[in-house]
Design a protein around this motif. Structure first.
Motif, PDB file in Angstrom:
ATOM      1  N   LYS A 107       0.737  -1.275  -0.010  1.00 19.77           N
ATOM      2  CA  LYS A 107      -0.126  -0.055   0.171  1.00 19.77           C
ATOM      3  C   LYS A 107       1.594   1.150   0.246  1.00 19.77           C
ATOM      4  CE  LYS A 107      -3.508  -1.908   1.346  1.00 19.77           C
ATOM      5  NZ  LYS A 107      -5.317  -1.517  -0.097  1.00 19.77           N
ATOM      6  N   LYS A 108       0.344   2.401  -0.368  1.00 17.22           N
ATOM      7  CA  LYS A 108       1.199   3.899  -0.857  1.00 17.22           C
ATOM      8  C   LYS A 108      -0.227   4.465  -0.215  1.00 17.22           C
ATOM      9  CE  LYS A 108       4.684   2.265  -3.052  1.00 17.22           C
ATOM     10  NZ  LYS A 108       6.029   2.724  -2.467  1.00 17.22           N
ATOM     11  N   ASP A 109       0.713   5.705   1.037  1.00 17.82           N
ATOM     12  CA  ASP A 109       0.264   6.808   1.182  1.00 17.82           C
ATOM     13  C   ASP A 109      -0.374   7.970  -0.013  1.00 17.82           C
ATOM     14  OD1 ASP A 109       1.491   7.414   4.536  1.00 17.82           O
ATOM     15  OD2 ASP A 109      -0.178   5.516   3.371  1.00 17.82           O
ATOM     16  N   LEU A 110      -1.297   8.561  -0.210  1.00 19.93           N
ATOM     17  CA  LEU A 110      -1.911   9.198  -0.576  1.00 19.93           C
ATOM     18  C   LEU A 110      -2.294  10.748  -0.652  1.00 19.93           C
ATOM     19  CD1 LEU A 110      -2.539  10.463  -4.111  1.00 19.93           C
ATOM     20  CD2 LEU A 110      -4.890   9.441  -4.059  1.00 19.93           C
ATOM     21  N   HIS A 111      -1.782  11.748  -0.967  1.00 18.42           N
ATOM     22  CA  HIS A 111      -2.425  13.095   0.167  1.00 18.42           C
ATOM     23  C   HIS A 111      -2.571  14.058  -0.822  1.00 18.42           C
ATOM     24  CE1 HIS A 111      -0.785  12.017   3.886  1.00 18.42           C
ATOM     25  NE2 HIS A 111       0.613  11.296   3.151  1.00 18.42           N
ATOM     26  N   ILE A 112      -4.342  14.464  -0.517  1.00 20.33           N
ATOM     27  CA  ILE A 112      -5.194  15.481  -1.690  1.00 20.33           C
ATOM     28  C   ILE A 112      -5.503  16.428  -1.248  1.00 20.33           C
ATOM     29  CG2 ILE A 112      -5.049  13.150  -3.377  1.00 20.33           C
ATOM     30  CD1 ILE A 112      -7.811  13.153  -2.552  1.00 20.33           C
ATOM     31  N   ARG A 113      -5.881  17.162  -1.773  1.00 23.06           N
ATOM     32  CA  ARG A 113      -6.313  19.204  -0.662  1.00 23.06           C
ATOM     33  C   ARG A 113      -8.011  18.610  -1.305  1.00 23.06           C
ATOM     34  NH1 ARG A 113      -2.662  23.466   0.123  1.00 23.06           N
ATOM     35  NH2 ARG A 113      -0.133  22.073   0.159  1.00 23.06           N
ATOM     36  N   ILE A 114      -8.773  18.074  -0.767  1.00 22.69           N
ATOM     37  CA  ILE A 114     -10.573  18.842  -1.262  1.00 22.69           C
ATOM     38  C   ILE A 114     -10.914  19.628  -0.616  1.00 22.69           C
ATOM     39  CG2 ILE A 114      -9.693  16.748  -2.648  1.00 22.69           C
ATOM     40  CD1 ILE A 114     -11.796  15.592  -0.073  1.00 22.69           C
ATOM     41  N   THR A 115     -12.252  20.531  -0.482  1.00 25.17           N
ATOM     42  CA  THR A 115     -12.970  20.957  -0.515  1.00 25.17           C
ATOM     43  C   THR A 115     -13.982  20.515   0.698  1.00 25.17           C
ATOM     44  OG1 THR A 115     -14.898  20.924  -1.431  1.00 25.17           O
ATOM     45  CG2 THR A 115     -13.262  22.527  -2.337  1.00 25.17           C
ATOM     46  N   GLU A 116     -13.982  21.343   2.159  1.00 25.76           N
ATOM     47  CA  GLU A 116     -14.772  20.527   3.381  1.00 25.76           C
ATOM     48  C   GLU A 116     -15.846  20.592   2.947  1.00 25.76           C
ATOM     49  OE1 GLU A 116     -15.986  21.928   7.291  1.00 25.76           O
ATOM     50  OE2 GLU A 116     -14.736  23.384   5.950  1.00 25.76           O
ATOM     51  N   ARG A 117     -16.435  20.406   1.683  1.00 25.79           N
ATOM     52  CA  ARG A 117     -17.836  20.371   1.286  1.00 25.79           C
ATOM     53  C   ARG A 117     -17.594  18.478   0.833  1.00 25.79           C
ATOM     54  NH1 ARG A 117     -20.194  19.059  -3.349  1.00 25.79           N
ATOM     55  NH2 ARG A 117     -18.181  20.122  -4.573  1.00 25.79           N
ATOM     56  N   ARG A 118     -16.697  17.666   0.269  1.00 23.55           N
ATOM     57  CA  ARG A 118     -16.099  16.988  -0.734  1.00 23.55           C
ATOM     58  C   ARG A 118     -16.366  16.359   0.597  1.00 23.55           C
ATOM     59  NH1 ARG A 118     -13.721  19.784  -5.684  1.00 23.55           N
ATOM     60  NH2 ARG A 118     -15.751  19.560  -6.823  1.00 23.55           N
ATOM     61  N   ILE A 119     -14.863  16.177   1.334  1.00 28.79           N
ATOM     62  CA  ILE A 119     -15.089  15.292   2.810  1.00 28.79           C
ATOM     63  C   ILE A 119     -15.567  14.787   2.800  1.00 28.79           C
ATOM     64  CG2 ILE A 119     -14.116  17.079   4.322  1.00 28.79           C
ATOM     65  CD1 ILE A 119     -12.445  14.117   3.675  1.00 28.79           C
ATOM     66  N   ASN A 120     -17.348  15.997   3.499  1.00 30.73           N
ATOM     67  CA  ASN A 120     -18.178  15.442   4.446  1.00 30.73           C
ATOM     68  C   ASN A 120     -18.940  14.685   3.345  1.00 30.73           C
ATOM     69  OD1 ASN A 120     -17.230  17.396   6.700  1.00 30.73           O
ATOM     70  ND2 ASN A 120     -18.386  19.009   5.522  1.00 30.73           N
ATOM     71  N   LYS A 121     -19.159  14.830   2.451  1.00 29.94           N
ATOM     72  CA  LYS A 121     -19.377  13.866   1.103  1.00 29.94           C
ATOM     73  C   LYS A 121     -19.102  12.987   1.066  1.00 29.94           C
ATOM     74  CE  LYS A 121     -21.215  13.748  -3.777  1.00 29.94           C
ATOM     75  NZ  LYS A 121     -21.464  14.883  -5.177  1.00 29.94           N
ATOM     76  N   LEU A 122     -17.673  12.205   0.946  1.00 30.05           N
ATOM     77  CA  LEU A 122     -17.278  10.842   1.636  1.00 30.05           C
ATOM     78  C   LEU A 122     -17.477  10.586   2.564  1.00 30.05           C
ATOM     79  CD1 LEU A 122     -13.418  12.039  -0.111  1.00 30.05           C
ATOM     80  CD2 LEU A 122     -15.238  10.132  -0.851  1.00 30.05           C
ATOM     81  N   ARG A 123     -17.962  11.634   3.784  1.00 33.76           N
ATOM     82  CA  ARG A 123     -17.713  10.089   4.870  1.00 33.76           C
ATOM     83  C   ARG A 123     -19.151  10.467   5.246  1.00 33.76           C
ATOM     84  NH1 ARG A 123     -14.685  15.814   7.483  1.00 33.76           N
ATOM     85  NH2 ARG A 123     -12.703  14.425   7.831  1.00 33.76           N
ATOM     86  N   LEU A 124     -20.002  11.237   4.788  1.00 35.99           N
ATOM     87  CA  LEU A 124     -21.199  10.415   4.306  1.00 35.99           C
ATOM     88  C   LEU A 124     -22.013   9.344   3.977  1.00 35.99           C
ATOM     89  CD1 LEU A 124     -23.132  14.195   4.572  1.00 35.99           C
ATOM     90  CD2 LEU A 124     -23.647  12.840   6.886  1.00 35.99           C
ATOM     91  N   LEU A 125     -21.083   9.547   2.752  1.00 32.14           N
ATOM     92  CA  LEU A 125     -21.299   8.233   1.425  1.00 32.14           C
ATOM     93  C   LEU A 125     -20.916   7.307   2.559  1.00 32.14           C
ATOM     94  CD1 LEU A 125     -21.659   7.281  -0.664  1.00 32.14           C
ATOM     95  CD2 LEU A 125     -20.075   7.306  -1.890  1.00 32.14           C
ATOM     96  N   ALA A 126     -18.996   6.535   3.168  1.00 33.29           N
ATOM     97  CA  ALA A 126     -18.971   5.477   3.495  1.00 33.29           C
ATOM     98  C   ALA A 126     -19.778   5.127   4.801  1.00 33.29           C
ATOM     99  CB  ALA A 126     -16.875   6.320   4.456  1.00 33.29           C
TER     100      ALA A 126
END
Length: 51
Positions: free
Chosen positions: A3-22
């Motif tokens: 496994k490799k690490d991947l660091h990205i910058r995304i908006t708070e709206r998008r991270i919240n969307k990911l969290r809710l979907l998860a």
């Protein structure tokens, strides 16, 4: 497979969307992103450049 690490910058709206979907899918954010990547078409070999 390693496994490799991947660091990205995304908006708070998008991270919240990911969290809710998860939570909705009972998966981790990593699993959600991996699933989305797996839906992408395979790149053509001639279009891949080393860099």
């Amino acid at each position: 497979m390693a496994k490799k690490d991947l660091h990205i910058r995304i908006t708070e709206r998008r991270i919240n969307k990911l969290r809710l979907l998860a939570v909705e899918k009972d998966k981790t954010i990593t699993q959600i992103i991996e699933d989305l990547i797996d839906t992408l078409p395979e790149p053509q070999k001639e279009n891949i450049t080393a860099g």
